[in-house]
Design an enzyme around this catalytic site. Structure first.
Site, PDB file in Angstrom:
ATOM      1  N   ASP A 152     -10.421   3.029  -2.988  1.00  0.00           N
ATOM      2  CA  ASP A 152     -11.096   1.831  -2.476  1.00  0.00           C
ATOM      3  C   ASP A 152     -12.510   1.661  -3.030  1.00  0.00           C
ATOM      4  O   ASP A 152     -13.317   2.583  -3.019  1.00  0.00           O
ATOM      5  CB  ASP A 152     -11.177   1.897  -0.952  1.00  0.00           C
ATOM      6  CG  ASP A 152      -9.805   1.784  -0.331  1.00  0.00           C
ATOM      7  OD1 ASP A 152      -8.810   1.831  -1.073  1.00  0.00           O
ATOM      8  OD2 ASP A 152      -9.744   1.658   0.900  1.00  0.00           O
TER       9      ASP A 152
ATOM     10  N   ASN B 135      -0.254   7.741  -9.461  1.00  0.00           N
ATOM     11  CA  ASN B 135       0.862   8.108 -10.326  1.00  0.00           C
ATOM     12  C   ASN B 135       0.972   7.168 -11.528  1.00  0.00           C
ATOM     13  O   ASN B 135       2.068   6.751 -11.905  1.00  0.00           O
ATOM     14  CB  ASN B 135       2.176   8.127  -9.530  1.00  0.00           C
ATOM     15  CG  ASN B 135       2.421   9.490  -8.901  1.00  0.00           C
ATOM     16  OD1 ASN B 135       2.421  10.496  -9.605  1.00  0.00           O
ATOM     17  ND2 ASN B 135       2.592   9.522  -7.597  1.00  0.00           N
TER      18      ASN B 135
ATOM     19  N   ASP C 185       0.840  -1.201   0.000  1.00  0.00           N
ATOM     20  CA  ASP C 185       0.000   0.000   0.000  1.00  0.00           C
ATOM     21  C   ASP C 185       0.882   1.262   0.000  1.00  0.00           C
ATOM     22  O   ASP C 185       2.112   1.173   0.088  1.00  0.00           O
ATOM     23  CB  ASP C 185      -0.894  -0.045   1.248  1.00  0.00           C
ATOM     24  CG  ASP C 185      -2.279   0.504   0.984  1.00  0.00           C
ATOM     25  OD1 ASP C 185      -2.413   1.346   0.098  1.00  0.00           O
ATOM     26  OD2 ASP C 185      -3.221   0.096   1.688  1.00  0.00           O
TER      27      ASP C 185
ATOM     28  N   GLU D 258      -1.061   1.771  -5.075  1.00  0.00           N
ATOM     29  CA  GLU D 258      -1.019   3.220  -4.860  1.00  0.00           C
ATOM     30  C   GLU D 258      -2.217   3.887  -5.536  1.00  0.00           C
ATOM     31  O   GLU D 258      -2.209   5.068  -5.797  1.00  0.00           O
ATOM     32  CB  GLU D 258       0.342   3.822  -5.212  1.00  0.00           C
ATOM     33  CG  GLU D 258       0.804   3.679  -6.639  1.00  0.00           C
ATOM     34  CD  GLU D 258       0.136   4.656  -7.587  1.00  0.00           C
ATOM     35  OE1 GLU D 258      -0.839   4.222  -8.240  1.00  0.00           O
ATOM     36  OE2 GLU D 258       0.588   5.807  -7.705  1.00  0.00           O
ATOM     37  N   TRP D 259      -3.230   3.081  -5.798  1.00  0.00           N
ATOM     38  CA  TRP D 259      -4.572   3.545  -6.203  1.00  0.00           C
ATOM     39  C   TRP D 259      -4.582   4.299  -7.535  1.00  0.00           C
ATOM     40  O   TRP D 259      -5.496   5.075  -7.802  1.00  0.00           O
ATOM     41  CB  TRP D 259      -5.219   4.415  -5.119  1.00  0.00           C
ATOM     42  CG  TRP D 259      -4.867   4.028  -3.727  1.00  0.00           C
ATOM     43  CD1 TRP D 259      -5.306   2.902  -3.080  1.00  0.00           C
ATOM     44  CD2 TRP D 259      -4.002   4.713  -2.811  1.00  0.00           C
ATOM     45  NE1 TRP D 259      -4.765   2.854  -1.826  1.00  0.00           N
ATOM     46  CE2 TRP D 259      -3.966   3.958  -1.630  1.00  0.00           C
ATOM     47  CE3 TRP D 259      -3.268   5.892  -2.884  1.00  0.00           C
ATOM     48  CZ2 TRP D 259      -3.216   4.344  -0.516  1.00  0.00           C
ATOM     49  CZ3 TRP D 259      -2.518   6.279  -1.788  1.00  0.00           C
ATOM     50  CH2 TRP D 259      -2.502   5.510  -0.629  1.00  0.00           C
ATOM     51  N   GLY D 260      -3.543   4.108  -8.353  1.00  0.00           N
ATOM     52  CA  GLY D 260      -3.545   4.754  -9.666  1.00  0.00           C
ATOM     53  C   GLY D 260      -3.148   6.218  -9.635  1.00  0.00           C
ATOM     54  O   GLY D 260      -3.234   6.899 -10.661  1.00  0.00           O
TER      55      GLY D 260
HETATM   56  C1  GAL Z   1      -6.172   1.194   1.667  1.00  0.00           C
HETATM   57  C2  GAL Z   1      -6.268   0.172   0.555  1.00  0.00           C
HETATM   58  C3  GAL Z   1      -7.313  -0.831   0.965  1.00  0.00           C
HETATM   59  C4  GAL Z   1      -6.907  -1.502   2.260  1.00  0.00           C
HETATM   60  C5  GAL Z   1      -6.662  -0.447   3.333  1.00  0.00           C
HETATM   61  C6  GAL Z   1      -6.074  -1.055   4.595  1.00  0.00           C
HETATM   62  O1  GAL Z   1      -5.227   2.130   1.328  1.00  0.00           O
HETATM   63  O2  GAL Z   1      -6.610   0.811  -0.631  1.00  0.00           O
HETATM   64  O3  GAL Z   1      -7.485  -1.795  -0.060  1.00  0.00           O
HETATM   65  O4  GAL Z   1      -5.747  -2.252   2.038  1.00  0.00           O
HETATM   66  O5  GAL Z   1      -5.801   0.562   2.868  1.00  0.00           O
HETATM   67  O6  GAL Z   1      -5.793  -0.099   5.554  1.00  0.00           O
END
Ligand code: GAL
Length: 912
Positions: free
Chosen positions: A624, A605, A566, A601-603
């Site tokens: 998420d 960058n 993450d 890193e959620w896209g």
């Molecule tokens: C977020 C991640 C989630 C989960 C969560 C845990 O950043 O996107 O999928 O892993 O953290 O704290």
């Protein structure tokens, strides 16, 4: 006139005697109050839109979410009263660490001096709200109310309950800042240029093409939809954006002049700051800087005014966040317009900034398996681009019509070829492509399994992992291919061991991780773990930054098979992101164990551009996922998933998958954070869960289930998760993501995916709220031959349909439904139709030397057979018209046999 609202009778009596008026804060203009991004300020309701209740008592007042600020110009008011508390909508810190705590400050301002009158902490655990009563306010100019977050902005649902002012004369009023001047006259756009040129306002162009840091760009309004205002100066025209942002205008040879006034909008919070560069790129690619400056709140706008020269192709406006966070960076491109002189050319137009980033906007680092069909789809965001390819290795050819490199390479090895991209008027650019052909790839097909976060969060334990394992097997999910159990955040002990090694929470994992991994492996499954590229994980456990080697080595010792990595609390710039992922990628490689590296890193960058090089074989491309059709920003419902994933198909391939996050089927609105940020109540209809599943399969996203394994699962949910033919599209060995072809006026989206055996999967997603009809026109789909006959299989229902030539008419697609068809070319013969039906009778025999696959009743029909392990690593493939085929027995304990004939696909997991 008296304004009374939610006042106690005592106050009312006092106000009447003193012959003063009373105004409630809730009756003022609340649009001036700022709060945490994505949350809301409400009149007489909590930030979540529920009753403004504190400890069961309902109040009038203002509900907000820390951090939050409210400034009131007192205009001579004499008294102020409020109660401060956390509303019952929040969880308490005793229930959930760091939830429902905030710090409050009440400050008076006079002559640019401040006096803090009350400050402290409020918590959802407090027995009663904190009362603040200020009298003798005469002479003070402003009252400032602040809520700051505690350690985390989690559930800091704050209230200024029963907040009211006593005054006579002009009522106090909320305002955007301290000591702001009364509004100046509004600046209007000029009507023509000095030589009669036409005016094209920037705000009249397609501003959705501006890359924007938060929310969506606004025409003629600030990002929060107020009048564009920079240091008190208001503007009629312009675009409200949020740093970091990038706007690219294609000048089309007809724009002669550009004017713009750039600054931070007055609505922004104190921490707002940004910087900008305006430049011009000419047709040969050379750039000329026009203006640049730093921007701070309450500074006057910076005026940019320039002539455009012959040969200038793009005007580029880049807005940065000045290397701090992008918090509150509300930037206005005010009074922004072009002079336009018609010369048989189009007016200037906003285009996607991607036209500048690269001439080739697709994967350049690719993977394949020996003997398996490979496809590399070339794509440029510049519609004028053309391609040619040279130095192709034996086995591959370039399909000029479809812009794709395709074929089969038989030998393992490292190959390189070149793509030459040409854009009219610019020098062609040559891009080297790296292709690794190997039978030992990390992730040949998207992983399938279960991830703990959405329903388990901090309750992850040895027991839950064992239950997940056992449940996957007893429910049949294991046989359907779900073989990875991934522990998400919070498996950790409060700190590392004395020797620096990571260690698990001793209560929840009494024997540590190693015996648990042994158990998972003994059941034929793989175990995943979670960490973060910073000092802390998202939920506050210790992260791996600086400990990458010891962590990777320990995971390897424990027998971990996949690491979700993450990116909370890490620097947001691209270079740091790449470095941090590369460091962990290298540490995993050096650990000596084959560990799938799953970036998260959620896209932010664009990991699809670099994460494969950093060692990842999949990476998250959205924030998420939420268990709902539509989520509130920044949550991601199905609507947002489609918007964010649809154009990333050129970057997906074998061993490099875009991950759209966990699937929600089976959660049914009962998740933890996955149930937040939903528009309406959380949970989806079965049709919507089927659509989510179909999209993930079409995209080749990993299939990470996330329902609560401790509870029984319904037959309907199970049927969605185990639709064999849908899973086969997800697990297709060619690893393509469906191309998004477009959306029609009724909201029906068309997606098309090439499959390894030459079949084509076509999906129609009805995103509208009504039933629609749709005609799939083969002329729109380059993968199909509009003159050929196709056998058509309805993949949602696992049923044959009539053969199709040129089109498929779908009379009715329900609201939010997705139809998926698998089309096989030229299989109209009775032999093939019967053969496809007979696939149910496939027999597999395995002994120490051979695996034999028999297909009774299919003589003469062409079948494609692939043998692989549960991660998709191929042991053998064959195309045959015989009724049986034999392969040498591979070393793996579990073997997946996939047979495809006339559009039908059958897979079986067999044990040696
Ligand atoms: C977020 C991640 C989630 C989960 C969560 C845990 O950043 O996107 O999928 O892993 O953290 O704290």
């Amino acid at each position: 006139m008296k304004k009374l609202f939610f006042l106690s009778s005592m106050t009312l009596a006092a106000a009447l005697t003193a012959n003063a008026d009373v105004i409630a804060l809730a009756d003022m203009d609340l649009s001036y109050i700022t709060c945490l991004s994505g949350e809301a300020v409400h009149k007489n309701q909590s930030t979540k839109g529920t009753d403004l209740a504190i400890r069961g008592k309902v109040y009038g007042g203002v509900g907000t979410h820390a951090p939050s600020k409210c400034i009131v110009r007192l205009n001579g008011a004499s008294e102020f009263h409020t109660l401060l508390g956390i509303t019952d909508s929040a969880e308490s810190p005793s229930q959930k660490a760091n939830h429902g705590i905030a710090e409050y400050t009440v400050t008076l301002h006079k002559n640019h001096e401040t006096e803090v009158r009350a400050t402290g902490t409020i918590s959802r655990d407090d027995a009663a709200p904190v009362e603040v009563n200020l009298t003798n306010l005469a002479g003070y100019e402003y009252l400032e109310l602040d809520f700051a977050t505690g350690t985390q902005p989690w559930a800091d649902h704050c209230a200024w309950a029963d907040a009211r002012f006593t005054y006579s004369g002009t009522a106090p009023a909320t305002c955007s800042g301290l000591y702001t001047e009364p509004a100046a006259p509004i600046v209007q756009l000029p009507t023509t240029g000095p030589n009669g040129e036409q005016i094209v306002p920037l705000s009249s162009l397609d501003i959705s093409l501006i890359q924007n840091g938060w929310r969506t760009p606004q025409a003629n309004k600030s990002i929060e939809q107020n009048t564009l205002t920079i240091n008190g100066q208001r503007y009629a025209s312009g675009v409200g954006i949020h740093a970091p942002a990038k706007a690219v205008v294609k000048l089309n040879g007809s724009a002669t002049h550009f004017h713009c006034e750039i600054g931070i909008d007055d609505e922004a919070g104190e921490r707002a700051s940004a910087n900008f560069v305006v430049k011009v790129r000419n047709t040969s690619g050379a750039e000329r800087s026009i203006a640049s400056a730093e921007l701070h709140r309450m500074n006057s706008a910076v005026v940019v005014d320039c002539d455009i020269q012959a040969g200038d192709k793009y005007l580029i406006i880049e807005v940065g966040d000045l290397n701090d966070t992008n918090e509150a960076d509300h930037v206005d491109l005010a009074n922004a317009y072009f002079h336009f002189v018609f010369q048989n050319s189009n007016p200037p137009e906003l285009v996607s900034p991607d036209v500048l980033s690269s001439t080739l906007n697709c994967a350049t680092v690719l993977f394949s398996q020996p003997g398996v069909r490979f496809m590399h789809r070339l794509h440029s965001n510049n519609p004028d681009a053309t391609f040619s390819v040279n130095n192709l290795p034996a086995g591959l050819t370039y399909n000029e019509r479809r812009h794709l490199v395709e074929g089969i390479i038989k030998q393992e090895g490292q190959y390189t070829y070149n793509v030459l991209t040409s854009i009219p008027g610019e020098d062609p650019v040559s891009t080297p492509i790296s292709l690794t052909v190997s039978s030992h790839l990390q992730q040949p097909t998207p992983f399938m399994g279960w991830i703990s976060w959405n329903t388990i969060e901090g309750e992850i334990s040895d027991d839950v992992v064992r239950k997940a394992c056992d449940g996957m097997i007893s429910s049949g999910l294991f046989d359907a291919g779900y073989t990875v159990i991934c522990m998400d955040d919070l498996w950790h002990a409060p700190s590392r061991a004395a020797d620096g090694k990571p260690q698990a929470n001793a209560t929840r994992f009494p024997n540590g991780i190693k015996p648990l991994a042994d158990y998972v492996h003994s059941r034929g499954m793989k175990l995943g773990i979670y960490s973060d590229a910073a000092g802390r994980t998202c939920a506050g456990a210790y992260g791996s930054y600086g400990s990458e080697t010891i962590d990777a080595n320990t995971y390897a010792e424990w027998g971990i098979d996949i690491l979700k990595y993450d990116y909370c609390f890490a620097p947001t710039d691209r270079a740091s992101t790449i470095t941090r992922y590369t460091t962990m990628g290298n540490a995993l490689k050096a650990s000596g164990r084959d560990i799938i590296f799953y970036g998260c890193e959620w896209g932010q960058n664009s990991p699809w551009e670099w994460a494969a090089q950093a060692g990842c074989s999949t990476w998250r491309v959205t924030l998420d996922v939420r268990d709902c059709w539509e989520a509130r920003s920044p949550g991601v419902g199905v609507i947002q998933s489609l918007a964010q994933v649809k154009d990333l198909w050129p970057y997906s391939g074998v061993n490099r998958f875009n991950d759209a996050d966990m699937l929600c089927v089976g959660i049914n609105g009962k998740g933890k954070s996955s149930s937040d940020l939903c528009v309406g109540t959380p949970g989806m209809t079965k049709t919507e869960y089927r659509t989510q599943f179909a999209l993930w399969c079409m995209w080749g996203s990993p299939l990470g289930l996330s329902f609560d394994v401790r509870n029984p699962i319904s037959a309907t949910d199970l049927a969605i998760m185990t639709n064999r033919e849908m899973i086969d599209i997800n697990q297709d060995k060619m690893g393509q993501a469906a191309e998004w072809i477009g959306v029609d006026a009724n909201g029906c989206n068309l997606l098309v995916k090439d499959l390894e055996n030459g079949d084509v999967a076509v999906a129609v997603v009805n995103m509208s709220n009504n039933t629609q009809s749709y005609v799939i026109d083969f002329n729109q789909i380059a993968a199909l031959d509009p003159t050929a006959t196709y056998a058509v299989r309805d993949v949602q229902r696992c049923e044959d349909m009539n053969n199709a030539i040129g089109s498929i008419s779908i009379p009715s697609i329900a609201k939010h439904e997705t139809k998926v068809y698998r089309l096989s070319k030229g299989t109209t013969s009775i032999v093939e139709t019967l053969a496809a039906k007979s696939l149910d009778n496939v027999i597999t025999e395995v002994n120490d030397s051979n695996v034999t696959v028999k297909f009774p009743g299919t003589d003469g029909a062409s079948k494609r057979v692939i043998l692989s392990d549960t991660l998709g690593r191929v042991f053998g493939s064959a195309t045959t018209t015989d009724t049986q085929v034999t392969f040498p027995t591979p070393s793996s304990d579990l073997i997946v046999v996939n047979v495809v004939c006339a559009g039908r696909s059958i897979s079986k997991v067999i044990r040696r």
